[in-house]
Every structure is written in structure tokens, then in C-alpha cells.
Scaffold this motif. Structure first.
Motif, PDB file in Angstrom:
ATOM      1  N   VAL A 173      15.811  -7.706  -4.630  1.00  0.00           N
ATOM      2  CA  VAL A 173      17.230  -6.763  -4.388  1.00  0.00           C
ATOM      3  C   VAL A 173      16.692  -5.168  -3.785  1.00  0.00           C
ATOM      4  O   VAL A 173      15.701  -4.609  -5.226  1.00  0.00           O
ATOM      5  CB  VAL A 173      18.292  -6.873  -5.848  1.00  0.00           C
ATOM      6  N   LYS A 179      -0.994  -8.341  -7.401  1.00  0.00           N
ATOM      7  CA  LYS A 179      -0.122  -8.516  -5.767  1.00  0.00           C
ATOM      8  C   LYS A 179      -0.914  -9.472  -5.083  1.00  0.00           C
ATOM      9  O   LYS A 179      -2.090  -9.547  -4.954  1.00  0.00           O
ATOM     10  CB  LYS A 179       0.345  -7.197  -5.369  1.00  0.00           C
ATOM     11  N   PRO A 180       0.061  -9.871  -4.309  1.00  0.00           N
ATOM     12  CA  PRO A 180      -1.033 -10.938  -2.862  1.00  0.00           C
ATOM     13  C   PRO A 180      -1.258  -9.913  -1.877  1.00  0.00           C
ATOM     14  O   PRO A 180      -0.493  -9.406  -1.586  1.00  0.00           O
ATOM     15  CB  PRO A 180       0.084 -12.279  -2.130  1.00  0.00           C
ATOM     16  N   TYR A 181      -1.886 -10.551  -1.046  1.00  0.00           N
ATOM     17  CA  TYR A 181      -3.159  -9.602   0.150  1.00  0.00           C
ATOM     18  C   TYR A 181      -3.587 -11.251   0.365  1.00  0.00           C
ATOM     19  O   TYR A 181      -4.232 -12.079   0.346  1.00  0.00           O
ATOM     20  CB  TYR A 181      -3.665  -8.735   0.010  1.00  0.00           C
ATOM     21  N   THR A 182      -3.583 -10.652   2.068  1.00  0.00           N
ATOM     22  CA  THR A 182      -4.019 -12.079   3.351  1.00  0.00           C
ATOM     23  C   THR A 182      -4.763 -11.471   3.568  1.00  0.00           C
ATOM     24  O   THR A 182      -5.089 -10.310   4.156  1.00  0.00           O
ATOM     25  CB  THR A 182      -2.613 -12.477   4.089  1.00  0.00           C
ATOM     26  N   MET A 198      -6.158  -6.174   4.759  1.00  0.00           N
ATOM     27  CA  MET A 198      -5.621  -5.249   5.991  1.00  0.00           C
ATOM     28  C   MET A 198      -4.365  -4.073   4.526  1.00  0.00           C
ATOM     29  O   MET A 198      -3.547  -5.463   4.957  1.00  0.00           O
ATOM     30  CB  MET A 198      -5.330  -5.301   7.039  1.00  0.00           C
ATOM     31  N   LYS A 210      -1.106  -1.620   3.388  1.00  0.00           N
ATOM     32  CA  LYS A 210      -0.459  -0.627   4.054  1.00  0.00           C
ATOM     33  C   LYS A 210      -0.197   0.233   2.885  1.00  0.00           C
ATOM     34  O   LYS A 210      -0.217  -0.608   2.021  1.00  0.00           O
ATOM     35  CB  LYS A 210       0.981  -0.722   5.094  1.00  0.00           C
ATOM     36  N   GLY A 214       4.095   3.324  -3.640  1.00  0.00           N
ATOM     37  CA  GLY A 214       3.971   2.184  -3.382  1.00  0.00           C
ATOM     38  C   GLY A 214       2.676   1.919  -5.176  1.00  0.00           C
ATOM     39  O   GLY A 214       2.390   2.817  -4.768  1.00  0.00           O
ATOM     40  N   LEU A 215       3.344   1.444  -5.991  1.00  0.00           N
ATOM     41  CA  LEU A 215       2.368   1.112  -7.202  1.00  0.00           C
ATOM     42  C   LEU A 215       1.062   1.105  -7.081  1.00  0.00           C
ATOM     43  O   LEU A 215       0.121   0.860  -7.583  1.00  0.00           O
ATOM     44  CB  LEU A 215       3.639   0.318  -8.479  1.00  0.00           C
ATOM     45  N   PHE A 216       1.043  -0.429  -6.461  1.00  0.00           N
ATOM     46  CA  PHE A 216      -0.509  -0.893  -6.335  1.00  0.00           C
ATOM     47  C   PHE A 216      -0.856  -0.278  -5.162  1.00  0.00           C
ATOM     48  O   PHE A 216      -2.425  -0.023  -5.869  1.00  0.00           O
ATOM     49  CB  PHE A 216      -0.266  -2.372  -5.967  1.00  0.00           C
ATOM     50  N   THR A 217      -0.473  -0.316  -4.289  1.00  0.00           N
ATOM     51  CA  THR A 217      -1.304  -0.008  -3.218  1.00  0.00           C
ATOM     52  C   THR A 217      -1.953   1.736  -3.148  1.00  0.00           C
ATOM     53  O   THR A 217      -3.342   1.938  -2.464  1.00  0.00           O
ATOM     54  CB  THR A 217      -0.430   0.103  -1.858  1.00  0.00           C
ATOM     55  N   THR A 259      -0.472  -9.691   9.548  1.00  0.00           N
ATOM     56  CA  THR A 259      -2.364 -10.715   8.349  1.00  0.00           C
ATOM     57  C   THR A 259      -2.533 -11.785   8.131  1.00  0.00           C
ATOM     58  O   THR A 259      -3.871 -11.960   9.112  1.00  0.00           O
ATOM     59  CB  THR A 259      -2.208  -9.276   7.508  1.00  0.00           C
TER      60      THR A 259
END
Ligand code: FAD
Ligand code: NAP
Length: 520
Positions: free
Chosen positions: A2, A323-326, A350, A352, A357-360, A402
């Protein structure tokens, strides 16, 4: 997810937890909480939730919860472990909510990982350490089988849906090698189902069998060299983990069992395991997206299956964030003669980079040579869905591309019954299109493959398709190549994009079985 109010991001939450404010209302005291007491704290302004036997006051967290207050309130005053595991078991709540800890439950609720505890208890009782790791495990087999019978009876009594496929292990040695053999008795065992980590005299070998996992986890008796080899006899399901002794001495035992050793439990009941991977390169893909290449440690054997993701973990401002990434391929191969050769060492992501963004942002600040924690793979995509399809349709929004990378490659390389593969790729602008050149090359090279770019915020020069995901757009592009052909439609992108897309597809008459949505 949300929309959160301004000042309620994860970073804001981390700041609040570091501010020294009393977030539990208990002035730093820890209390023992009865079920009765827990149930009284069931309002937004006074909300306690139990996760795995620990009780947290989540009232201060309400406005920061990405899933919204109502979602959190579903567990108010109760044991929310199952709910938590269903939605996001990978979120590191211990770290995120440590300042909200009220205390332990007086009586541990049953919702903690049942199978895990059951198996650990049984195996702990059944297999005394020295016996488990005796150099000839043959004598152990009958004992293990007896206990398997007991286990099955017990698990039936407890209505746990456990199907034990009598896996077992053994080990032997030569002057220079230690070989651990796991007999899974599972047909079609393959390299993606075996995850091995051997670091600092600790061996962890996990075998995935459907939705269950078997684990060998030992503190080795002696040191081994960094490299690990894995041999798999696919037809009989035998897995060998081969370690090289550091010193040519005779081992009396393999080592001491660790907590999860010799357990066979549901994958979802096993905690995520992480290993540190080195960042070896970072390449620009578009103005805001980069290809990160991570190197697995030498003692790790890990292949991420098509359609699955991993979790990255970093400590940001003192809090562990996950955090998840593919994983993708380093590029889209144009030659489909053979399955792509996996070097077994590198993982390509790959990603973005969001300006807020906190993690990126933290990821983007990593230097070449820095380390980041990478988890075991997860995800519910089944390759077999593709293997029986004639038409494959891929709907991707932004980085939702991805999972399509490996999927596309798998489909074009290994699925002979596929007649058409179509990617409909939604982006804001031309500059946002990931691997446009490679996709166009692939479409030229392979007549089964077609790509359609759709832009939601195109420039005046764009002559291609424009708009957002909609029923009319999908009806134009999503078609069966024959009236009754078997179709699989995979969709991935921003959550509302995916949700709307699935609904439009259903409205167009596609069944649930014909649609796979990639979600968290
Ligand atoms: P956040 O701090 O979460 O913010 C991201 C952006 O959204 C920021 O601009 C922020 O301001 C805004 N934002 C955040 N929350 C809200 C909110 N509630 N309301 C309004 N705006 C908000 N991403 C990839 O790039 N590559 C992948 O391969 C990939 N794979 C994924 C696989 C899975 C299974 C899932 C679920 C997600 C995947 N993602 C992938 C997304 C990834 O996990 C992160 O969500 C993403 O990297 C953003 O993380 P962040 O912490 O940098 O951004
Ligand atoms: P983006 O650039 O913001 O959007 C890509 C396209 O989707 C744009 O055309 C955009 O149009 C459209 N879109 C966005 N929101 C929409 C909505 N509510 N309804 C309809 N169309 C919408 O995307 P991104 O920043 O790359 O984000 C990709 C998303 O994919 C992230 O949320 C990520 O978590 C997710 N993802 C999931 C997985 C998984 O496996 N589950 C894997 C990878 C990525 P407009 O914005 O112009 O409207």
C-alpha cells in the motif's frame, strides 16, 4: 503493498528504532506473555503479535508496514507465525522488530515450524552423534528405517503432510578425499536440486525433493580444501559431495552434527541459508539498471533454477535488510543448439537502482570486491509447465523482465513442442527497455520468437505500440497459434500490473492453469 505516508519508509523505521524511543511501552523490560494476555492486545493502538514464540508490540510499526495496517491487524493478539510465513517468511523480522520485543510466550505456541522440531527431536534421539557419523553408516540403515516408520505414523497422527522418501547418507574416505553420499532414491535428481556449502570446516548439503528438503549439516572433524565437487547419478538419485582433505590423515569420524543435520522437512520450514558472494562486476544496462555479477565462494555448489529468485541481505544502518532478486543470464544466447553452459561460479542479477530505494542505493554503493549475502533459491515456478506448452506468452513490466530471461532461453533451447514464444514488454519510455537490441536480434534469429514493446510514456517519435496493460491490448497480442493449442502465459511486473493482467487474461477466457504470475 500500500502507499505509505511520507516519512514512513523502511529507512524512517530504522531511524526510529535507533532513536532510543521506548517502542514497547515496557521501558526496556521483557515479560513472559500468556495466550490470554496476548489476546488482549488486539487493537491498532495496542497490538501485540507472536512470531515463533516471541511477542512484539507492532503498534509503532503499523504505519511503516509495506503491506498496510489491515494486513498486520489480521494477526493482532494472536500467533501470526503461519500468516507471516505465508506472506514473507524471508523478511528478517528479528532484526526489523528487535526494539518492539515484548518477551517470550509463556507456553510456546504450536505454530512454530512443526515438522522441523519433530524431525530434530526424532533424529536427535534416534541417532546419537557418534553413530550418525561413524565411518560405516551401513549399520545405521535399519535403525533409521525403523524410525522413519515411527515418523510416518507420528506425522500422520499429527496430520502433517510429510511424505518421507527414505533418504539416507553415508561417507567414506581415501587418502586425500572425503566423499559424502546421499541416496535420495529420487528419479531425475539434477544439479539444481543440490545445494552445497563448505566453508570454515562446516559442511552443509541440502537436497530439494519436491517441496521437501533433506539436509546433511556437520562440523567437519578436520580441515578440507576450499573446492567442493558434486556428482549426481541422475537416474538412481545418488548425490556425491566430494571434499579434498587438507592433510592426508585418516578421519575417525565425519564430524559433529549441527542442528539441522539429517532432517527431512518442508522447504518452507527450513530457514533461508545465506553465503557471502563477491561482487566481481557491475555493467550498465540502461540509465538506471545494472547487471551485477556475483561470484559464489569456492566451496559452494548452487544453481538457481529457471523462474526462481534469491534473496540478497545487507546490513543497512545497523539493520539487516533482505530483498528478492531474480538471476538472469549474462546475455541472451542466440545459438540454441545446446543448453547454455553454466559456469557454476557466477550469478548475474539485473537490478534497477531507484533514486530513493533503500536497498538498491546501498547495492549501488558496493565496490567491486565487496561481499554481499545471497540466499538459497526460492519460487514456485515449475519448468514442467513450459515443457508441455505449444504457445508461450510472456508479459513483462519493467524489471519484471528478469524471470523471463532464463525462461525464454529454456523454452527456445529445451522445449521441442513449443511453436511460438511471444514477449510483450511494457515500459515507460524507450530508454527503459532492457536488452532491446538482444531481444530484436533474437527475434530475427529464431522465427518462433516475437517481441512487442509497449510504452506507457512514449516520446513523440515512438511509432510502436503505446498504452498500459489492458483487456483490448491483450486480446490483440495474446492468441493461441491454433484453436486448441496448449498455452502458458507468464506475467511479471509491478504488483498492480500483474494483478490486473491476470484478471484481464481470465476475462479473455484463459484458465488459472494457463497463467503463471511471478509474485513475492
Ligand atoms: P524501496 O526502498 O522499496 O523503494 C523503491 C521505490 O519505490 C522508491 O522509489 C520508493 O520511493 C518507492 N516506494 C517504495 N515503497 C513505496 C510505497 N509503499 N509507496 C510508494 N512508493 C514506494 N528488482 C530488480 O531490479 N531486479 C530483479 O531481478 C528483481 N526481482 C524480484 C523478484 C521478486 C520475487 C520480487 C518480489 C521483487 C523483485 N525485484 C527485483 C524488486 C526488488 O525486490 C526490490 O523491491 C527493488 O529492488 C526495490 O528495492 P529498494 O529497497 O531499493 O526500494
Ligand atoms: P516501471 O518501470 O515502473 O513500470 C513498468 C511498466 O509497468 C510501465 O509501463 C508502467 O507504466 C507499468 N505499470 C506500473 N504500474 C502499473 C499499474 N499500476 N498498472 C498498470 N501498469 C503499470 O517498473 P519497474 O520500476 O521496473 O518495477 C518492476 C516491478 O516488477 C517491481 O515492482 C518489482 O518488484 C517487480 N518484479 C517482480 C519480480 C517477481 O518475480 N515477482 C521479479 C522482478 C521484478 P506507468 O508507470 O507509466 O503507468
Amino acid at each position: 503493498q500500500v502507499p505509505l505516508k511520507p516519512g514512513r519508509s523502511l529507512m524512517d523505521w530504522i531511524r526510529l528504532t535507533k532513536s532510543g524511543k521506548d517502542l514497547t511501552g515496557l521501558k526496556g523490560r521483557l515479560v513472559e506473555v500468556t495466550e490470554d494476555e496476548l489476546s488482549k492486545h488486539n487493537k491498532k493502538e495496542d497490538c501485540w503479535i507472536c512470531i515463533r514464540g516471541f511477542v512484539y508490540n507492532v503498534t509503532p510499526y503499523m504505519e511503516y508496514h509495506p503491506g498496510g495496517e489491515d494486513e498486520l491487524m489480521r494477526a493482532a493478539g494472536t500467533d501470526g507465525t503461519d500468516l507471516f510465513d505465508q506472506v514473507h517468511r524471508w523478511v528478517n523480522y528479528e532484526s526489523m522488530l528487535k526494539e518492539c520485543l515484548v518477551g517470550r510466550m509463556a507456553v510456546k505456541p504450536i505454530a512454530a515450524p512443526k515438522a522441523n522440531i519433530l524431525m530434530t527431536l526424532l533424529f536427535a534421539g534416534v541417532l546419537p552423534e557418534k553413530k550418525v557419523l561413524a565411518s560405516s553408516a551401513k549399520e545405521l540403515s535399519p535403525r533409521i528405517h525403523n524410525k522413519i516408520v515411527i515418523l510416518v505414523v507420528l506425522s500422520k497422527l499429527l496430520t502433517l503432510s510429510l511424505v518421507f522418501k527414505s533418504s539416507n547418507y553415508d561417507w567414506f574416505q581415501t587418502d586425500s578425499l572425503i566423499t559424502v553420499v546421499i541416496y535420495t532414491k529420487q528419479k531425475d535428481m539434477n544439479a539444481e536440486l543440490v545445494i552445497v556449502d563448505c566453508q570454515d570446516k562446516q559442511l552443509r548439503g541440502e537436497i530439494i525433493m519436491d517441496d521437501h528438503s533433506y539436509l546433511v549439516e556437520v562440523d567437519l572433524e578436520h580441515a578440507v580444501l576450499e573446492d567442493v565437487a558434486v556428482n549426481i547419478a541422475e537416474k538412481v538419485g545418488k548425490v556425491e559431495i566430494i571434499l579434498s582433505k587438507k592433510d592426508n590423515i585418516h578421519w575417525k569420524m565425519l564430524g559433529q552434527p549441527r542442528e539441522g543435520h539429517n532432517t527431512f522437512i518442508k522447504c518452507t520450514d527450513r530457514g533461508l541459508f545465506y553465503r557471502k558472494c563477491k561482487l566481481v562486476s557491475k555493467t550498465e544496462v540502461t540509465h538506471d539498471t545494472k547487471l551485477f555479477c556475483l561470484m559464489l565462494p569456492k566451496g559452494t555448489h548452487l544453481r538457481v533454477p529457471t523462474g526462481q529468485h534469491v534473496y540478497l541481505k545487507q546490513v543497512i544502518a545497523g539493520t539487516e535488510v533482505v530483498k528478492p532478486y531474480t538471476p538472469v543470464l549474462p546475455f541472451l544466447p542466440l545459438d540454441f543448439q545446446e543448453p547454455p553452459h553454466h559456469d557454476g561460479v557466477h550469478i548475474y542479477l539485473m537490478i534497477k537502482i531507484y533514486s530513493h530505494g533503500l536497498f538498491t542505493q546501498a547495492l549501488d554503493h558496493l565496490q567491486i570486491g565487496d561481499y554481499i549475502s545471497v540466499s538459497n533459491p526460492e519460487g514456485n515456478f515449475k519448468k514442467s509447465h513450459v515443457q508441455t506448452s505449444e504457445d508461450l506468452l510472456l508479459l513483462a513490466g519493467g524489471t519484471g523482465f528478469t524471470p523471463m530471461v532464463k525462461l525464454l532461453n529454456f523454452a527456445l533451447t529445451e522445449v521441442s513442442c513449443l511453436r511460438t514464444v511471444k514477449l510483450i514488454f511494457f515500459n515507460k519510455t524507450e530508454d527503459d527497455i532492457l536488452w532491446r537490441n538482444q531481444l530484436e536480434q533474437l527475434a530475427l534469429k529464431d522465427e518462433r520468437f516475437e517481441v512487442q514493446f509497449v510504452l506507457s510514456q512514449p516520446s513523440k517519435e515512438w511509432v510502436g505500440k503505446q498504452g498500459k496493460i489492458s483487456s483490448s491490448l491483450l486480446s490483440e497480442f495474446v492468441k493461441r497459434s491454433r484453436r486448441d493449442s496448449k498455452v502458458l502465459i507468464c506475467i511479471c511486473g509491478p504488483a498492480p500490473f500483474t494483478e490486473q493482467g491476470v484478471q484481464y487474461l481470465k476475462d479473455l477466457g484463459y484458465s488459472q492453469e494457463e497463467i503463471h504470475a511471478f509474485t513475492a
